[in-house]
Design a protein around this motif. Structure first.
Motif, PDB file in Angstrom:
ATOM      1  N   TYR A  16       0.559  -1.303   0.141  1.00 26.20           N
ATOM      2  CA  TYR A  16       0.117   0.023   0.013  1.00 26.20           C
ATOM      3  C   TYR A  16       0.421   0.723   0.527  1.00 26.20           C
ATOM      4  CZ  TYR A  16      -2.748   3.629   1.263  1.00 26.20           C
ATOM      5  OH  TYR A  16      -3.888   4.909   1.749  1.00 26.20           O
ATOM      6  N   THR A  27       1.454  -4.479 -12.269  1.00 24.94           N
ATOM      7  CA  THR A  27       1.370  -5.899 -11.031  1.00 24.94           C
ATOM      8  C   THR A  27       2.650  -5.697 -10.754  1.00 24.94           C
ATOM      9  OG1 THR A  27      -0.981  -5.791 -11.194  1.00 24.94           O
ATOM     10  CG2 THR A  27       0.822  -7.609 -10.777  1.00 24.94           C
ATOM     11  N   GLN A  42      -1.661 -10.545  -5.960  1.00 27.11           N
ATOM     12  CA  GLN A  42      -2.846 -10.795  -6.572  1.00 27.11           C
ATOM     13  C   GLN A  42      -3.003 -10.735  -5.290  1.00 27.11           C
ATOM     14  OE1 GLN A  42      -3.954  -9.253 -10.000  1.00 27.11           O
ATOM     15  NE2 GLN A  42      -5.475  -8.974  -8.855  1.00 27.11           N
ATOM     16  N   LEU A  45      -3.366  -7.309  -2.989  1.00 29.88           N
ATOM     17  CA  LEU A  45      -4.304  -6.161  -3.653  1.00 29.88           C
ATOM     18  C   LEU A  45      -5.172  -6.636  -3.205  1.00 29.88           C
ATOM     19  CD1 LEU A  45      -1.769  -5.970  -7.201  1.00 29.88           C
ATOM     20  CD2 LEU A  45      -2.222  -3.979  -5.311  1.00 29.88           C
ATOM     21  N   GLU A  49      -8.084  -3.779  -2.327  1.00 29.20           N
ATOM     22  CA  GLU A  49      -9.174  -3.679  -2.824  1.00 29.20           C
ATOM     23  C   GLU A  49     -10.028  -3.942  -2.769  1.00 29.20           C
ATOM     24  OE1 GLU A  49     -10.325  -3.397  -7.531  1.00 29.20           O
ATOM     25  OE2 GLU A  49      -9.836  -4.736  -6.607  1.00 29.20           O
ATOM     26  N   SER A  56      -8.186  -0.213  -9.611  1.00 27.32           N
ATOM     27  CA  SER A  56      -7.500  -0.166 -10.877  1.00 27.32           C
ATOM     28  C   SER A  56      -7.898  -0.076 -11.412  1.00 27.32           C
ATOM     29  CB  SER A  56      -7.036  -2.247 -10.849  1.00 27.32           C
ATOM     30  OG  SER A  56      -6.933  -2.597 -11.888  1.00 27.32           O
ATOM     31  N   TRP A  62      -2.372  -0.069 -10.332  1.00 28.67           N
ATOM     32  CA  TRP A  62      -3.139   0.504  -9.658  1.00 28.67           C
ATOM     33  C   TRP A  62      -2.698   1.526  -8.780  1.00 28.67           C
ATOM     34  CZ3 TRP A  62      -6.444  -3.510  -7.142  1.00 28.67           C
ATOM     35  CH2 TRP A  62      -6.014  -4.746  -8.426  1.00 28.67           C
TER      36      TRP A  62
END
Length: 72
Positions: A16, A27, A42, A45, A49, A56, A62
């Motif tokens: 983050y 990514t 992923q 993330l 998210e 995204s 991102w």
């Protein structure tokens, strides 16, 4: 807390902060920076998210959201 959980949370926080400082990252860039698999990045993330901390705007890119957070 289990050591593996602690490691995961530390990595997610680092991801983050990395995105926050850079503004917009891919990514692939995260995989290279954190030395882990694309699947692990992923997964991390997805956690960010889900908590509305990153979004995204286009596939594989991102950025952080405007949600306010307190970093400890």
């Amino acid at each position: 807390m289990k050591p593996s959980t602690d490691r995961m949370l530390t990595r997610i926080k680092s991801i983050y902060l990395y995105i926050y400082k850079r503004g917009n990252v891919s990514t692939k860039e995260l995989v290279e920076e954190f030395g882990t698999t694309q699947r692990t990045i992923q997964r991390d993330l997805n956690v960010l998210e889900f908590n509305n901390l990153v979004s995204s705007p286009e596939r594989g890119k991102w950025t952080t959201t405007s949600r306010k957070i307190k970093i400890s």
